[in-house]
Motif scaffolding. Structure first.
Motif, PDB file in Angstrom:
ATOM      1  N   LEU A  17     -22.383 -16.556 -23.001  1.00  0.00           N
ATOM      2  CA  LEU A  17     -23.499 -16.680 -22.063  1.00  0.00           C
ATOM      3  C   LEU A  17     -23.572 -15.530 -21.057  1.00  0.00           C
ATOM      4  O   LEU A  17     -24.666 -15.020 -20.785  1.00  0.00           O
ATOM      5  N   PRO A  18     -22.444 -15.068 -20.468  1.00  0.00           N
ATOM      6  CA  PRO A  18     -22.546 -13.956 -19.498  1.00  0.00           C
ATOM      7  C   PRO A  18     -23.161 -12.683 -20.084  1.00  0.00           C
ATOM      8  O   PRO A  18     -23.670 -11.853 -19.334  1.00  0.00           O
ATOM      9  N   LEU A  19     -23.127 -12.545 -21.403  1.00  0.00           N
ATOM     10  CA  LEU A  19     -23.676 -11.357 -22.043  1.00  0.00           C
ATOM     11  C   LEU A  19     -25.196 -11.414 -22.176  1.00  0.00           C
ATOM     12  O   LEU A  19     -25.818 -10.433 -22.581  1.00  0.00           O
ATOM     13  N   THR A  20     -25.795 -12.540 -21.828  1.00  0.00           N
ATOM     14  CA  THR A  20     -27.231 -12.737 -22.031  1.00  0.00           C
ATOM     15  C   THR A  20     -28.023 -12.829 -20.734  1.00  0.00           C
ATOM     16  O   THR A  20     -29.251 -12.884 -20.773  1.00  0.00           O
ATOM     17  N   THR A  21     -27.357 -12.861 -19.594  1.00  0.00           N
ATOM     18  CA  THR A  21     -28.073 -13.117 -18.335  1.00  0.00           C
ATOM     19  C   THR A  21     -29.071 -12.010 -17.998  1.00  0.00           C
ATOM     20  O   THR A  21     -30.154 -12.293 -17.468  1.00  0.00           O
ATOM     21  N   ASP A  22     -28.732 -10.763 -18.290  1.00  0.00           N
ATOM     22  CA  ASP A  22     -29.687  -9.671 -18.027  1.00  0.00           C
ATOM     23  C   ASP A  22     -30.955  -9.849 -18.848  1.00  0.00           C
ATOM     24  O   ASP A  22     -32.067  -9.605 -18.364  1.00  0.00           O
ATOM     25  N   HIS A  23     -30.785 -10.279 -20.088  1.00  0.00           N
ATOM     26  CA  HIS A  23     -31.942 -10.501 -20.964  1.00  0.00           C
ATOM     27  C   HIS A  23     -32.864 -11.567 -20.383  1.00  0.00           C
ATOM     28  O   HIS A  23     -34.090 -11.350 -20.283  1.00  0.00           O
ATOM     29  N   PHE A  24     -32.297 -12.714 -19.997  1.00  0.00           N
ATOM     30  CA  PHE A  24     -33.126 -13.802 -19.484  1.00  0.00           C
ATOM     31  C   PHE A  24     -33.751 -13.436 -18.134  1.00  0.00           C
ATOM     32  O   PHE A  24     -34.898 -13.804 -17.851  1.00  0.00           O
ATOM     33  N   THR A  25     -33.009 -12.712 -17.315  1.00  0.00           N
ATOM     34  CA  THR A  25     -33.544 -12.305 -16.019  1.00  0.00           C
ATOM     35  C   THR A  25     -34.738 -11.381 -16.186  1.00  0.00           C
ATOM     36  O   THR A  25     -35.748 -11.508 -15.469  1.00  0.00           O
ATOM     37  N   GLN A  38     -40.286 -16.924 -13.404  1.00  0.00           N
ATOM     38  CA  GLN A  38     -40.058 -18.365 -13.331  1.00  0.00           C
ATOM     39  C   GLN A  38     -38.602 -18.669 -13.024  1.00  0.00           C
ATOM     40  O   GLN A  38     -37.711 -17.900 -13.340  1.00  0.00           O
ATOM     41  N   GLN A  39     -38.398 -19.804 -12.377  1.00  0.00           N
ATOM     42  CA  GLN A  39     -37.042 -20.246 -12.103  1.00  0.00           C
ATOM     43  C   GLN A  39     -36.468 -20.885 -13.368  1.00  0.00           C
ATOM     44  O   GLN A  39     -37.158 -21.669 -14.030  1.00  0.00           O
ATOM     45  N   TRP A  40     -35.232 -20.560 -13.697  1.00  0.00           N
ATOM     46  CA  TRP A  40     -34.648 -21.108 -14.919  1.00  0.00           C
ATOM     47  C   TRP A  40     -33.149 -21.332 -14.775  1.00  0.00           C
ATOM     48  O   TRP A  40     -32.491 -20.739 -13.919  1.00  0.00           O
ATOM     49  N   ILE A  41     -32.652 -22.192 -15.639  1.00  0.00           N
ATOM     50  CA  ILE A  41     -31.215 -22.450 -15.764  1.00  0.00           C
ATOM     51  C   ILE A  41     -30.872 -22.436 -17.247  1.00  0.00           C
ATOM     52  O   ILE A  41     -31.534 -23.116 -18.045  1.00  0.00           O
ATOM     53  N   VAL A  42     -29.888 -21.642 -17.620  1.00  0.00           N
ATOM     54  CA  VAL A  42     -29.321 -21.712 -18.964  1.00  0.00           C
ATOM     55  C   VAL A  42     -27.898 -22.232 -18.788  1.00  0.00           C
ATOM     56  O   VAL A  42     -27.103 -21.620 -18.064  1.00  0.00           O
ATOM     57  N   TYR A  43     -27.610 -23.360 -19.450  1.00  0.00           N
ATOM     58  CA  TYR A  43     -26.362 -24.069 -19.164  1.00  0.00           C
ATOM     59  C   TYR A  43     -25.535 -24.271 -20.430  1.00  0.00           C
ATOM     60  O   TYR A  43     -26.039 -24.761 -21.445  1.00  0.00           O
ATOM     61  N   ASP A  44     -24.272 -23.862 -20.347  1.00  0.00           N
ATOM     62  CA  ASP A  44     -23.332 -24.027 -21.450  1.00  0.00           C
ATOM     63  C   ASP A  44     -22.718 -25.423 -21.360  1.00  0.00           C
ATOM     64  O   ASP A  44     -21.889 -25.692 -20.484  1.00  0.00           O
ATOM     65  N   LEU A  45     -23.133 -26.316 -22.263  1.00  0.00           N
ATOM     66  CA  LEU A  45     -22.658 -27.699 -22.224  1.00  0.00           C
ATOM     67  C   LEU A  45     -21.198 -27.823 -22.630  1.00  0.00           C
ATOM     68  O   LEU A  45     -20.531 -28.792 -22.258  1.00  0.00           O
ATOM     69  N   TYR A  91     -26.115 -20.410 -15.576  1.00  0.00           N
ATOM     70  CA  TYR A  91     -26.679 -19.433 -14.652  1.00  0.00           C
ATOM     71  C   TYR A  91     -28.065 -19.895 -14.207  1.00  0.00           C
ATOM     72  O   TYR A  91     -28.852 -20.397 -15.010  1.00  0.00           O
ATOM     73  N   TYR A  92     -28.324 -19.711 -12.911  1.00  0.00           N
ATOM     74  CA  TYR A  92     -29.592 -20.112 -12.313  1.00  0.00           C
ATOM     75  C   TYR A  92     -30.284 -18.888 -11.733  1.00  0.00           C
ATOM     76  O   TYR A  92     -29.672 -18.096 -11.008  1.00  0.00           O
ATOM     77  N   TYR A  93     -31.564 -18.726 -12.060  1.00  0.00           N
ATOM     78  CA  TYR A  93     -32.375 -17.635 -11.526  1.00  0.00           C
ATOM     79  C   TYR A  93     -33.431 -18.228 -10.607  1.00  0.00           C
ATOM     80  O   TYR A  93     -34.207 -19.100 -11.017  1.00  0.00           O
ATOM     81  N   ASP A  94     -33.466 -17.756  -9.352  1.00  0.00           N
ATOM     82  CA  ASP A  94     -34.352 -18.339  -8.338  1.00  0.00           C
ATOM     83  C   ASP A  94     -35.536 -17.444  -8.003  1.00  0.00           C
ATOM     84  O   ASP A  94     -36.108 -17.556  -6.908  1.00  0.00           O
ATOM     85  N   LEU A  95     -35.887 -16.548  -8.923  1.00  0.00           N
ATOM     86  CA  LEU A  95     -36.957 -15.554  -8.763  1.00  0.00           C
ATOM     87  C   LEU A  95     -36.483 -14.294  -8.048  1.00  0.00           C
ATOM     88  O   LEU A  95     -37.251 -13.322  -7.934  1.00  0.00           O
ATOM     89  N   CYS A 142     -27.318 -16.389 -10.456  1.00  0.00           N
ATOM     90  CA  CYS A 142     -25.968 -16.745 -10.021  1.00  0.00           C
ATOM     91  C   CYS A 142     -25.392 -17.835 -10.918  1.00  0.00           C
ATOM     92  O   CYS A 142     -26.115 -18.602 -11.553  1.00  0.00           O
ATOM     93  N   GLU A 143     -24.078 -17.900 -10.950  1.00  0.00           N
ATOM     94  CA  GLU A 143     -23.384 -18.910 -11.752  1.00  0.00           C
ATOM     95  C   GLU A 143     -23.399 -20.247 -11.030  1.00  0.00           C
ATOM     96  O   GLU A 143     -23.220 -20.310  -9.809  1.00  0.00           O
ATOM     97  N   ILE A 144     -23.598 -21.328 -11.780  1.00  0.00           N
ATOM     98  CA  ILE A 144     -23.630 -22.667 -11.197  1.00  0.00           C
ATOM     99  C   ILE A 144     -22.866 -23.643 -12.086  1.00  0.00           C
ATOM    100  O   ILE A 144     -22.604 -23.370 -13.266  1.00  0.00           O
ATOM    101  N   THR A 145     -22.518 -24.779 -11.519  1.00  0.00           N
ATOM    102  CA  THR A 145     -21.973 -25.915 -12.272  1.00  0.00           C
ATOM    103  C   THR A 145     -22.660 -27.180 -11.773  1.00  0.00           C
ATOM    104  O   THR A 145     -23.110 -27.236 -10.622  1.00  0.00           O
TER     105      THR A 145
END
Length: 253
Positions: free
Chosen positions: A153-161, A167-174, A180-184, A188-191
């Motif tokens: 997942l950390p290798l993809t955050t630049d792509h999604f950003t 838009q605000q988004w969360i991609v979450y590794d279950l 990771y959460y993007y607030d526009l 940042c990393e979240i749990t």
């Protein structure tokens, strides 16, 4: 057998390299601090992670290795494969042990293994980019669950950003219970605390946007309409879209 204990972080691994060269002692085994040493261990040493030592080893790697090779080492770390830290330790020590470039010496089993693992993790990162499906929540945050084999997942955050900057988004590794959460503005990393409405992989309708259900039905209808029955090839389909991703794909529900 010599065993080094460390905190199982990448920074700790770099410190293990620093201490090994400082002491002139190179371990056959790396274990987490607090683990029990194997039988017939002759010598043990506990690595203390020191920021200055981390910076020195990191800087030395930047001077010795191209960015592509350094990225490859990080891919191996993110693989979380058992023994991958020991593989990286040997690779880095070999790098510092010669004046020549070693990254193309595929006659060395460690060099070849690093290349192979890095390729698998990079492929997993590509799968994440391809098979993420966002669900819109009632507060206008787009949520996407994933279950990757490797911690890619950390290798993809630049792509999604870059791709979803509006838009605000969360991609979450279950599997690893973080995302990771993007607030526009920033990513940042979240749990999350345990919440079945989020962590089951599909948003509960109580927190789903009013129009999300309709969009999901439209997407499934489009997917079905575009399918040419005469050209269905289950084997090829599973190769291009592994079945392990299906449980989180809207079109497969």
């Amino acid at each position: 057998m010599t065993v080094f204990f460390y905190d199982k972080t990448f920074e700790g691994l770099l410190n293990a390299v620093f201490d090994a060269f400082s002491l002139g002692t190179f371990p056959e085994k790396l274990l987490k601090t607090g683990d029990v040493a194997p039988l017939f261990t002759d010598e043990t040493y506990t690595v203390v992670t020191v920021e200055e030592h981390t910076k020195r080893v990191r800087k030395a790697l930047e001077n010795k290795l191209d960015r592509q090779v350094r990225n490859m080492l990080m891919h191996v770390w993110l693989s979380e494969i058992e023994g991958s830290d020991e593989l990286l330790f040997r690779y880095i020590c070999k790098t510092f042990g010669t004046t020549r470039k070693i990254e193309y010496n595929f006659g060395d089993a460690d060099i070849l293994e690093v290349q192979n693992i890095a390729r698998k993790v990079a492929h997993e990162a590509l799968y994440i980019k391809q098979f993420v499906r966002f669900q819109k929540s009632a507060d206008n945050i787009f949520f996407a669950p994933i279950r990757p084999v490797y911690n890619a997942l950390p290798l993809t955050t630049d792509h999604f950003t870059d791709r979803f900057a509006d838009q605000q988004w969360i991609v979450y590794d279950l599997c690893r219970k973080y995302g990771y959460y993007y607030d526009l503005h920033t990513t940042c990393e979240i749990t999350f605390a345990a919440d079945d409405r989020l962590l089951s992989g599909k948003l509960d309708e109580s927190i789903m946007s009013k129009d999300e259900k309709l969009f999901q039905e439209l997407w499934k209808g489009y997917f079905k309409a575009m399918t040419i029955k005469e050209r269905i090839n289950p084997r090829l389909h599973r190769k291009n879209m592994p079945a392990r991703f299906w449980q989180d794909l809207t079109e497969k529900q």
